[in-house]
Scaffold this motif. Structure first.
Motif, PDB file in Angstrom:
ATOM      1  N   GLY A 119       0.739  -1.246  -0.102  1.00  0.00           N
ATOM      2  CA  GLY A 119       0.090  -0.047  -0.015  1.00  0.00           C
ATOM      3  C   GLY A 119       0.988   1.302  -0.113  1.00  0.00           C
ATOM      4  O   GLY A 119       0.302   2.388   0.010  1.00  0.00           O
ATOM      5  N   LEU A 120       2.152   1.015  -0.240  1.00  0.00           N
ATOM      6  CA  LEU A 120       3.050   2.449  -0.256  1.00  0.00           C
ATOM      7  C   LEU A 120       2.662   2.957  -1.573  1.00  0.00           C
ATOM      8  O   LEU A 120       2.574   2.455  -2.550  1.00  0.00           O
ATOM      9  N   THR A 121       2.722   4.207  -1.334  1.00  0.00           N
ATOM     10  CA  THR A 121       2.797   5.167  -2.977  1.00  0.00           C
ATOM     11  C   THR A 121       3.910   5.949  -3.203  1.00  0.00           C
ATOM     12  O   THR A 121       3.693   6.508  -4.257  1.00  0.00           O
ATOM     13  N   LEU A 122       4.865   6.010  -2.467  1.00  0.00           N
ATOM     14  CA  LEU A 122       5.981   6.955  -2.893  1.00  0.00           C
ATOM     15  C   LEU A 122       7.307   6.149  -2.231  1.00  0.00           C
ATOM     16  O   LEU A 122       7.351   5.541  -1.011  1.00  0.00           O
ATOM     17  N   LEU A 123       8.261   5.992  -3.163  1.00  0.00           N
ATOM     18  CA  LEU A 123       9.565   5.462  -2.517  1.00  0.00           C
ATOM     19  C   LEU A 123      10.649   6.612  -2.908  1.00  0.00           C
ATOM     20  O   LEU A 123      10.596   7.372  -3.890  1.00  0.00           O
ATOM     21  N   VAL A 124      11.839   6.433  -2.134  1.00  0.00           N
ATOM     22  CA  VAL A 124      12.777   7.335  -2.147  1.00  0.00           C
ATOM     23  C   VAL A 124      14.047   6.610  -1.919  1.00  0.00           C
ATOM     24  O   VAL A 124      14.027   5.384  -1.282  1.00  0.00           O
ATOM     25  N   LEU A 125      15.038   7.072  -2.340  1.00  0.00           N
ATOM     26  CA  LEU A 125      16.674   6.229  -2.230  1.00  0.00           C
ATOM     27  C   LEU A 125      17.589   7.471  -2.624  1.00  0.00           C
ATOM     28  O   LEU A 125      17.173   8.750  -3.018  1.00  0.00           O
ATOM     29  N   ASP A 126      18.702   7.096  -1.773  1.00  0.00           N
ATOM     30  CA  ASP A 126      20.043   7.854  -2.300  1.00  0.00           C
ATOM     31  C   ASP A 126      21.229   7.003  -2.625  1.00  0.00           C
ATOM     32  O   ASP A 126      21.150   5.940  -2.255  1.00  0.00           O
ATOM     33  N   THR A 127      22.024   7.740  -3.351  1.00  0.00           N
ATOM     34  CA  THR A 127      23.168   7.140  -3.899  1.00  0.00           C
ATOM     35  C   THR A 127      24.090   7.970  -4.220  1.00  0.00           C
ATOM     36  O   THR A 127      23.861   9.299  -4.307  1.00  0.00           O
ATOM     37  N   GLU A 128      25.526   7.474  -4.084  1.00  0.00           N
ATOM     38  CA  GLU A 128      26.657   8.714  -4.333  1.00  0.00           C
ATOM     39  C   GLU A 128      26.573   8.921  -5.761  1.00  0.00           C
ATOM     40  O   GLU A 128      26.255   8.394  -6.912  1.00  0.00           O
ATOM     41  N   THR A 129      26.442  10.236  -5.820  1.00  0.00           N
ATOM     42  CA  THR A 129      26.303  11.033  -7.476  1.00  0.00           C
ATOM     43  C   THR A 129      27.562  10.449  -8.385  1.00  0.00           C
ATOM     44  O   THR A 129      28.726  10.473  -7.639  1.00  0.00           O
ATOM     45  N   GLY A 130      27.222  10.188  -9.284  1.00  0.00           N
ATOM     46  CA  GLY A 130      28.310   9.549 -10.271  1.00  0.00           C
ATOM     47  C   GLY A 130      28.383   8.061 -10.419  1.00  0.00           C
ATOM     48  O   GLY A 130      29.188   7.641 -11.065  1.00  0.00           O
ATOM     49  N   SER A 131      27.625   7.442  -9.339  1.00  0.00           N
ATOM     50  CA  SER A 131      27.798   5.836  -9.026  1.00  0.00           C
ATOM     51  C   SER A 131      27.109   5.325 -10.264  1.00  0.00           C
ATOM     52  O   SER A 131      26.447   6.055 -11.056  1.00  0.00           O
ATOM     53  N   PRO A 132      27.764   3.949 -10.591  1.00  0.00           N
ATOM     54  CA  PRO A 132      26.899   3.272 -11.658  1.00  0.00           C
ATOM     55  C   PRO A 132      25.542   2.926 -11.425  1.00  0.00           C
ATOM     56  O   PRO A 132      24.568   2.862 -12.266  1.00  0.00           O
ATOM     57  N   ALA A 133      25.011   3.216  -9.856  1.00  0.00           N
ATOM     58  CA  ALA A 133      23.621   2.880  -9.617  1.00  0.00           C
ATOM     59  C   ALA A 133      22.693   4.010 -10.186  1.00  0.00           C
ATOM     60  O   ALA A 133      21.452   3.853 -10.399  1.00  0.00           O
ATOM     61  N   GLU A 134      23.189   5.209 -10.190  1.00  0.00           N
ATOM     62  CA  GLU A 134      22.427   6.320 -10.841  1.00  0.00           C
ATOM     63  C   GLU A 134      21.850   5.992 -12.443  1.00  0.00           C
ATOM     64  O   GLU A 134      20.639   6.244 -12.627  1.00  0.00           O
ATOM     65  N   GLY A 135      22.410   5.174 -13.166  1.00  0.00           N
ATOM     66  CA  GLY A 135      22.111   4.667 -14.464  1.00  0.00           C
ATOM     67  C   GLY A 135      20.854   3.982 -14.179  1.00  0.00           C
ATOM     68  O   GLY A 135      19.838   3.747 -15.057  1.00  0.00           O
ATOM     69  N   LEU A 136      21.033   2.903 -13.288  1.00  0.00           N
ATOM     70  CA  LEU A 136      19.912   1.960 -13.079  1.00  0.00           C
ATOM     71  C   LEU A 136      18.568   2.586 -12.535  1.00  0.00           C
ATOM     72  O   LEU A 136      17.629   2.303 -12.901  1.00  0.00           O
ATOM     73  N   TYR A 137      18.734   3.470 -11.892  1.00  0.00           N
ATOM     74  CA  TYR A 137      17.658   4.117 -11.053  1.00  0.00           C
ATOM     75  C   TYR A 137      16.820   4.918 -12.309  1.00  0.00           C
ATOM     76  O   TYR A 137      15.563   5.048 -12.323  1.00  0.00           O
ATOM     77  N   ARG A 138      17.490   5.745 -12.753  1.00  0.00           N
ATOM     78  CA  ARG A 138      17.173   6.502 -13.968  1.00  0.00           C
ATOM     79  C   ARG A 138      16.346   5.572 -15.180  1.00  0.00           C
ATOM     80  O   ARG A 138      15.218   5.862 -15.496  1.00  0.00           O
ATOM     81  N   SER A 139      16.972   4.681 -15.355  1.00  0.00           N
ATOM     82  CA  SER A 139      16.341   3.711 -16.319  1.00  0.00           C
ATOM     83  C   SER A 139      15.052   2.978 -15.951  1.00  0.00           C
ATOM     84  O   SER A 139      14.350   2.515 -16.621  1.00  0.00           O
ATOM     85  N   ALA A 140      15.147   2.887 -14.642  1.00  0.00           N
ATOM     86  CA  ALA A 140      13.826   2.044 -13.915  1.00  0.00           C
ATOM     87  C   ALA A 140      12.810   3.126 -13.573  1.00  0.00           C
ATOM     88  O   ALA A 140      11.809   2.587 -12.950  1.00  0.00           O
ATOM     89  N   GLY A 141      13.026   4.355 -14.213  1.00  0.00           N
ATOM     90  CA  GLY A 141      11.760   5.193 -13.757  1.00  0.00           C
ATOM     91  C   GLY A 141      11.684   6.076 -12.770  1.00  0.00           C
ATOM     92  O   GLY A 141      10.868   6.711 -12.368  1.00  0.00           O
TER      93      GLY A 141
END
Length: 170
Positions: A119-141
């Motif tokens: 029933g959650l409607t909003l998710l947040v996360l943080d990551t080191e700027t410039g890390s490879p994870a940023e591409g994953l998060y952007r491509s996952a919407g």
């Protein structure tokens, strides 16, 4: 992909700790400084087990051949009365030997689906700027909310910028 209850997180703490150490040793900014000892890493997961037992944290794990732990992600529910509609994605870890095969994406999708089912409607996360994870998060919407300079230290103790992302569910 398996959801681990508190007892399984506690029983798996040494293996989860090894996965956490692999991430820190690889330079991931996931809340710890290097070198991260095996005992400290396992203890962190024992604390996560307590949160799982209280219904605050959900843990999903991915296994490979011979039950080798390859990845993990957690969802932490906000507990303040005005924030119970949201959660934080935390500790999305993929073992260095299993990266580049879409496992991080599958773990993230499992956490998103679990959050929506809860029933959650909003998710947040943080990551080191410039890390490879940023591409994953952007491509996952996921949507970039902003960057804070020097927010968290990397495993070597050097302050690095952190970028926050959010995703509306449903």
């Amino acid at each position: 992909m398996e959801t681990l209850d508190g007892a399984r997180v506690r029983a798996s703490a040494p293996g989860l700790g090894a996965l956490l150490r692999d991430a820190v040793d690889g330079g991931a900014s996931v809340g710890f400084l290097a070198p991260l000892g095996a005992g400290d890493a396992a203890d962190w997961w024992r604390g996560a087990a307590e949160e799982a037992e209280r219904g605050v944290r959900t843990v999903w794990a991915a296994y490979g051949a011979r039950s080798a732990l390859l990845g993990v992600v957690t969802l932490v529910r906000a507990t303040a009365p005005n924030q119970r509609h949201r959660g934080d994605i935390a500790k999305l870890l993929v073992h260095s030997a299993a990266r580049g095969r879409g496992l991080g994406r599958r773990l993230l999708a499992a956490a998103e689906a679990g959050a929506a089912a809860a029933g959650l409607t909003l998710l947040v996360l943080d990551t080191e700027t410039g890390s490879p994870a940023e591409g994953l998060y952007r491509s996952a919407g996921w949507t970039r909310a902003g960057t804070i300079p020097g927010y968290a230290a990397d495993p070597a103790g050097e302050p690095r910028p952190t970028t926050y992302y959010y995703k509306a569910l449903g």
